[in-house]
Design a protein around this motif. Structure first.
Motif, PDB file in Angstrom:
ATOM      1  N   THR A  39       0.852  -1.187   0.000  1.00  0.00           N
ATOM      2  CA  THR A  39       0.000   0.000   0.000  1.00  0.00           C
ATOM      3  C   THR A  39       0.888   1.237   0.000  1.00  0.00           C
ATOM      4  OG1 THR A  39      -1.753  -1.145   1.207  1.00  0.00           O
ATOM      5  CG2 THR A  39      -1.798   1.254   1.232  1.00  0.00           C
ATOM      6  N   VAL A  40       0.782   2.035  -1.055  1.00  0.00           N
ATOM      7  CA  VAL A  40       1.605   3.239  -1.193  1.00  0.00           C
ATOM      8  C   VAL A  40       0.910   4.426  -0.534  1.00  0.00           C
ATOM      9  CG1 VAL A  40       2.779   4.765  -2.819  1.00  0.00           C
ATOM     10  CG2 VAL A  40       2.532   2.342  -3.352  1.00  0.00           C
ATOM     11  N   LEU A  41      -0.385   4.578  -0.787  1.00  0.00           N
ATOM     12  CA  LEU A  41      -1.166   5.655  -0.182  1.00  0.00           C
ATOM     13  C   LEU A  41      -2.342   5.033   0.556  1.00  0.00           C
ATOM     14  CD1 LEU A  41      -1.324   8.146  -3.209  1.00  0.00           C
ATOM     15  CD2 LEU A  41       0.193   8.301  -1.222  1.00  0.00           C
ATOM     16  N   HIS A  42      -2.607   5.537   1.761  1.00  0.00           N
ATOM     17  CA  HIS A  42      -3.676   4.961   2.572  1.00  0.00           C
ATOM     18  C   HIS A  42      -4.520   6.054   3.200  1.00  0.00           C
ATOM     19  CE1 HIS A  42      -5.818   2.161   5.107  1.00  0.00           C
ATOM     20  NE2 HIS A  42      -5.459   2.823   6.200  1.00  0.00           N
ATOM     21  N   GLN A  43      -5.801   6.071   2.833  1.00  0.00           N
ATOM     22  CA  GLN A  43      -6.781   6.972   3.452  1.00  0.00           C
ATOM     23  C   GLN A  43      -6.308   8.436   3.430  1.00  0.00           C
ATOM     24  OE1 GLN A  43      -9.942   5.876   4.827  1.00  0.00           O
ATOM     25  NE2 GLN A  43      -9.359   4.096   3.619  1.00  0.00           N
ATOM     26  N   PRO A  59       9.353  11.343   4.195  1.00  0.00           N
ATOM     27  CA  PRO A  59      10.523  10.494   3.981  1.00  0.00           C
ATOM     28  C   PRO A  59      10.441   9.761   2.654  1.00  0.00           C
ATOM     29  CG  PRO A  59       9.027   9.471   5.538  1.00  0.00           C
ATOM     30  CD  PRO A  59       8.493  10.853   5.281  1.00  0.00           C
ATOM     31  N   SER A  60      11.555   9.220   2.209  1.00  0.00           N
ATOM     32  CA  SER A  60      11.582   8.457   0.962  1.00  0.00           C
ATOM     33  C   SER A  60      10.598   7.301   1.038  1.00  0.00           C
ATOM     34  CB  SER A  60      12.994   7.919   0.705  1.00  0.00           C
ATOM     35  OG  SER A  60      13.902   8.976   0.541  1.00  0.00           O
ATOM     36  N   GLY A  61       9.851   7.108  -0.045  1.00  0.00           N
ATOM     37  CA  GLY A  61       8.917   6.001  -0.113  1.00  0.00           C
ATOM     38  C   GLY A  61       7.570   6.266   0.514  1.00  0.00           C
ATOM     39  N   CYS A  62       7.283   7.540   0.848  1.00  0.00           N
ATOM     40  CA  CYS A  62       6.004   7.836   1.506  1.00  0.00           C
ATOM     41  C   CYS A  62       4.876   8.057   0.505  1.00  0.00           C
ATOM     42  CB  CYS A  62       6.139   9.048   2.430  1.00  0.00           C
ATOM     43  SG  CYS A  62       6.394  10.617   1.561  1.00  0.00           S
ATOM     44  N   GLY A  63       5.184   8.118  -0.781  1.00  0.00           N
ATOM     45  CA  GLY A  63       4.139   8.255  -1.792  1.00  0.00           C
ATOM     46  C   GLY A  63       3.918   9.671  -2.289  1.00  0.00           C
ATOM     47  N   LEU A 226       3.673  13.672   4.888  1.00  0.00           N
ATOM     48  CA  LEU A 226       3.246  12.279   4.781  1.00  0.00           C
ATOM     49  C   LEU A 226       4.169  11.382   5.591  1.00  0.00           C
ATOM     50  CD1 LEU A 226       2.431  11.866   0.959  1.00  0.00           C
ATOM     51  CD2 LEU A 226       0.877  12.510   2.812  1.00  0.00           C
ATOM     52  N   LYS A 227       3.622  10.319   6.112  1.00  0.00           N
ATOM     53  CA  LYS A 227       4.448   9.286   6.723  1.00  0.00           C
ATOM     54  C   LYS A 227       4.436   8.069   5.808  1.00  0.00           C
ATOM     55  CE  LYS A 227       1.002   7.066   9.733  1.00  0.00           C
ATOM     56  NZ  LYS A 227       0.720   6.638  11.124  1.00  0.00           N
ATOM     57  N   ALA A 228       5.437   7.223   5.956  1.00  0.00           N
ATOM     58  CA  ALA A 228       5.616   6.114   5.029  1.00  0.00           C
ATOM     59  C   ALA A 228       5.124   4.793   5.606  1.00  0.00           C
ATOM     60  CB  ALA A 228       7.089   5.980   4.655  1.00  0.00           C
ATOM     61  N   ASN A 229       4.906   3.844   4.694  1.00  0.00           N
ATOM     62  CA  ASN A 229       4.612   2.439   5.027  1.00  0.00           C
ATOM     63  C   ASN A 229       3.429   2.251   5.958  1.00  0.00           C
ATOM     64  OD1 ASN A 229       6.905   1.594   3.488  1.00  0.00           O
ATOM     65  ND2 ASN A 229       8.205   2.105   5.219  1.00  0.00           N
ATOM     66  N   PRO A 230       2.213   2.540   5.542  1.00  0.00           N
ATOM     67  CA  PRO A 230       1.854   3.115   4.236  1.00  0.00           C
ATOM     68  C   PRO A 230       1.872   4.640   4.273  1.00  0.00           C
ATOM     69  CG  PRO A 230      -0.122   2.561   5.440  1.00  0.00           C
ATOM     70  CD  PRO A 230       1.032   2.141   6.313  1.00  0.00           C
ATOM     71  N   GLY A 231       1.755   5.249   3.089  1.00  0.00           N
ATOM     72  CA  GLY A 231       1.737   6.701   2.991  1.00  0.00           C
ATOM     73  C   GLY A 231       0.437   7.278   3.509  1.00  0.00           C
ATOM     74  N   GLU A 232       0.505   7.975   4.620  1.00  0.00           N
ATOM     75  CA  GLU A 232      -0.657   8.605   5.230  1.00  0.00           C
ATOM     76  C   GLU A 232      -0.326  10.043   5.601  1.00  0.00           C
ATOM     77  OE1 GLU A 232      -1.322   6.133   8.622  1.00  0.00           O
ATOM     78  OE2 GLU A 232      -2.595   4.715   7.523  1.00  0.00           O
ATOM     79  N   VAL A 233      -1.353  10.861   5.727  1.00  0.00           N
ATOM     80  CA  VAL A 233      -1.139  12.242   6.166  1.00  0.00           C
ATOM     81  C   VAL A 233      -0.825  12.230   7.656  1.00  0.00           C
ATOM     82  CG1 VAL A 233      -2.171  14.510   6.455  1.00  0.00           C
ATOM     83  CG2 VAL A 233      -2.672  13.180   4.400  1.00  0.00           C
ATOM     84  N   LYS A 234       0.377  12.699   7.993  1.00  0.00           N
ATOM     85  CA  LYS A 234       0.769  12.765   9.398  1.00  0.00           C
ATOM     86  C   LYS A 234       0.380  14.096  10.020  1.00  0.00           C
ATOM     87  CE  LYS A 234       4.502  11.811  12.614  1.00  0.00           C
ATOM     88  NZ  LYS A 234       5.835  11.215  12.795  1.00  0.00           N
ATOM     89  N   VAL A 266       9.698  14.658   9.727  1.00  0.00           N
ATOM     90  CA  VAL A 266      10.195  13.871   8.592  1.00  0.00           C
ATOM     91  C   VAL A 266      11.274  12.896   9.022  1.00  0.00           C
ATOM     92  CG1 VAL A 266      11.372  13.970   6.372  1.00  0.00           C
ATOM     93  CG2 VAL A 266       9.582  15.636   6.910  1.00  0.00           C
ATOM     94  N   HIS A 267      12.280  13.371   9.740  1.00  0.00           N
ATOM     95  CA  HIS A 267      13.434  12.530  10.043  1.00  0.00           C
ATOM     96  C   HIS A 267      13.165  11.501  11.123  1.00  0.00           C
ATOM     97  CE1 HIS A 267      16.207  15.694   8.072  1.00  0.00           C
ATOM     98  NE2 HIS A 267      15.920  14.721   7.236  1.00  0.00           N
ATOM     99  N   ALA A 268      12.222  11.787  12.013  1.00  0.00           N
ATOM    100  CA  ALA A 268      11.840  10.771  12.993  1.00  0.00           C
ATOM    101  C   ALA A 268      11.268   9.564  12.273  1.00  0.00           C
ATOM    102  CB  ALA A 268      10.823  11.335  13.972  1.00  0.00           C
ATOM    103  N   GLN A 269      10.521   9.824  11.206  1.00  0.00           N
ATOM    104  CA  GLN A 269       9.949   8.728  10.423  1.00  0.00           C
ATOM    105  C   GLN A 269      11.025   7.958   9.685  1.00  0.00           C
ATOM    106  OE1 GLN A 269       6.189   9.706   8.234  1.00  0.00           O
ATOM    107  NE2 GLN A 269       6.856  11.777   8.678  1.00  0.00           N
ATOM    108  N   GLU A 270      12.026   8.672   9.189  1.00  0.00           N
ATOM    109  CA  GLU A 270      13.077   8.001   8.436  1.00  0.00           C
ATOM    110  C   GLU A 270      13.818   7.003   9.316  1.00  0.00           C
ATOM    111  OE1 GLU A 270      15.329  11.212   6.795  1.00  0.00           O
ATOM    112  OE2 GLU A 270      14.109  11.288   4.974  1.00  0.00           O
ATOM    113  N   GLU A 271      13.980   7.330  10.604  1.00  0.00           N
ATOM    114  CA  GLU A 271      14.603   6.396  11.526  1.00  0.00           C
ATOM    115  C   GLU A 271      13.692   5.207  11.786  1.00  0.00           C
ATOM    116  OE1 GLU A 271      17.677   6.403  12.755  1.00  0.00           O
ATOM    117  OE2 GLU A 271      18.086   8.161  11.512  1.00  0.00           O
ATOM    118  N   GLU A 272      12.373   5.483  11.909  1.00  0.00           N
ATOM    119  CA  GLU A 272      11.415   4.416  12.187  1.00  0.00           C
ATOM    120  C   GLU A 272      11.306   3.439  11.023  1.00  0.00           C
ATOM    121  OE1 GLU A 272       7.746   6.316  12.974  1.00  0.00           O
ATOM    122  OE2 GLU A 272       8.473   7.447  14.708  1.00  0.00           O
ATOM    123  N   HIS A 273      11.383   3.971   9.799  1.00  0.00           N
ATOM    124  CA  HIS A 273      11.140   3.160   8.607  1.00  0.00           C
ATOM    125  C   HIS A 273      12.403   2.998   7.768  1.00  0.00           C
ATOM    126  CE1 HIS A 273       6.875   3.345   9.489  1.00  0.00           C
ATOM    127  NE2 HIS A 273       6.965   4.653   9.604  1.00  0.00           N
TER     128      HIS A 273
END
Length: 294
Positions: A39-43, A59-63, A226-234, A266-273
């Motif tokens: 899932t690239v984009l979700h809701q 982050p990269s890959g967030c859609g 956006l946040k990644a995996n899946p791409g959602e509005v953060k 953005v960067h907190a997500q990059e560490e998570e994902h």
């Protein structure tokens, strides 16, 4: 408008009174990869108002790019709705112009011919298409280069032609996918200023995808993170900074505070994902006898 006279609350109150040009409702986009579905984009739920400037970052890959391509009608979506002026997006349309990071001009056509292409495809006469092309080349300051070919232009000039080629069709919305990403910092700064001047002078709504946080803050009315995996509005951030914005604004406490907030999102997500391939990097075997120690 100076920082002393800028009333951010009033600015956004007036902005939200404008008609909604683009709306996405529970937008989802998935694709099959082997036996698994990604899932690239979700809701994704967004409302973008007429003449608003929206930047999308994450982050990269967030859609980010996928979202712009879906709105442009270039990619299908799995479920939900994408509406422009209340009408469902079913495919590409001149009302939604697109500018990519890569230089997508036709190399065998002159600058003028590239800009004429859209009007001609829509049934305009040769005379009308040429007149419109020359008008837009004058607006972007490239009328002297109308008979040159893309390979004779600098990167910044190519992107100005690409913008003119999109705007000559009089679209309601301009979609821009990292359009200045390949430019050197000086040219990028000039193109940002030129784009702001264009946006403030014509009736256009802009959805601008970028990975550059400073660029997003300098350009946007609102920033969609956006946040990644899946791409959602953060988070959707209102930029409470006066216009016109210049690089000097980057040294102000207000800019730095907003920059720190976007950076954290953005960067907190990059560490998570973090890409699993980067989580366990192998030890590099020594392949040289040269020492860096003195």
């Amino acid at each position: 408008m100076t920082s002393e006279s800028f009333d951010a609350n009033h600015y956004f109150q007036e902005l939200y009174k404008r008609p909604i040009l683009l709306e996405t409702k529970n937008l989802c986009q998935s694709f099959q990869h082997g036996k698994t579905q990604r899932t690239v984009l979700h809701q994704i739920n967004l409302k973008i108002h007429k003449r608003e400037f929206i930047c999308v970052i994450g982050p990269s890959g967030c859609g980010k790019s996928t979202l712009s391509r879906v709105v442009a009608g270039l990619d299908p979506y799995s479920s939900g709705e994408v509406l422009v002026d209340g009408e469902r997006v079913e495919g590409p349309c001149p009302e939604r112009g697109m500018v990519f990071q890569g230089y997508t001009l036709f190399p065998w056509k002159t600058v003028k011919e590239n800009v004429m292409f859209g009007p001609l495809m829509r049934g305009a006469s040769q005379v009308a298409a040429e007149s419109s092309a020359r008008e837009w080349l004058s607006i972007i300051g490239l009328e002297k280069y109308e008979n040159q070919y893309p390979h004779q232009l600098s990167g910044g000039m190519k992107q100005r032609v690409a913008i003119a080629r999109a705007l000559v069709n009089e679209p309601k919305m301009l979609l821009m996918d990292e359009p200045f990403g390949a430019l050197d910092p000086y040219t990028r700064q000039k193109m940002q200023r030129h784009l702001m001047d264009l946006w403030q002078s014509i009736d256009i709504t802009i959805l601008f995808v970028t990975h550059d946080m400073d660029e997003a803050i300098l350009l946007a009315d609102r920033i969609v993170v956006l946040k990644a995996n899946p791409g959602e509005v953060k988070e959707i951030i209102e930029v409470h900074l006066p216009r016109p914005r210049t690089p000097e604004l980057m040294s102000t406490p207000e800019f730095k505070q907003l920059r720190a907030h976007v950076d954290e999102l953005v960067h907190a997500q990059e560490e998570e994902h973090l890409d699993p391939a980067l989580q366990r990097l192998p030890e590099i075997p020594r392949m040289t006898q040269v020492s860096h120690q003195k």
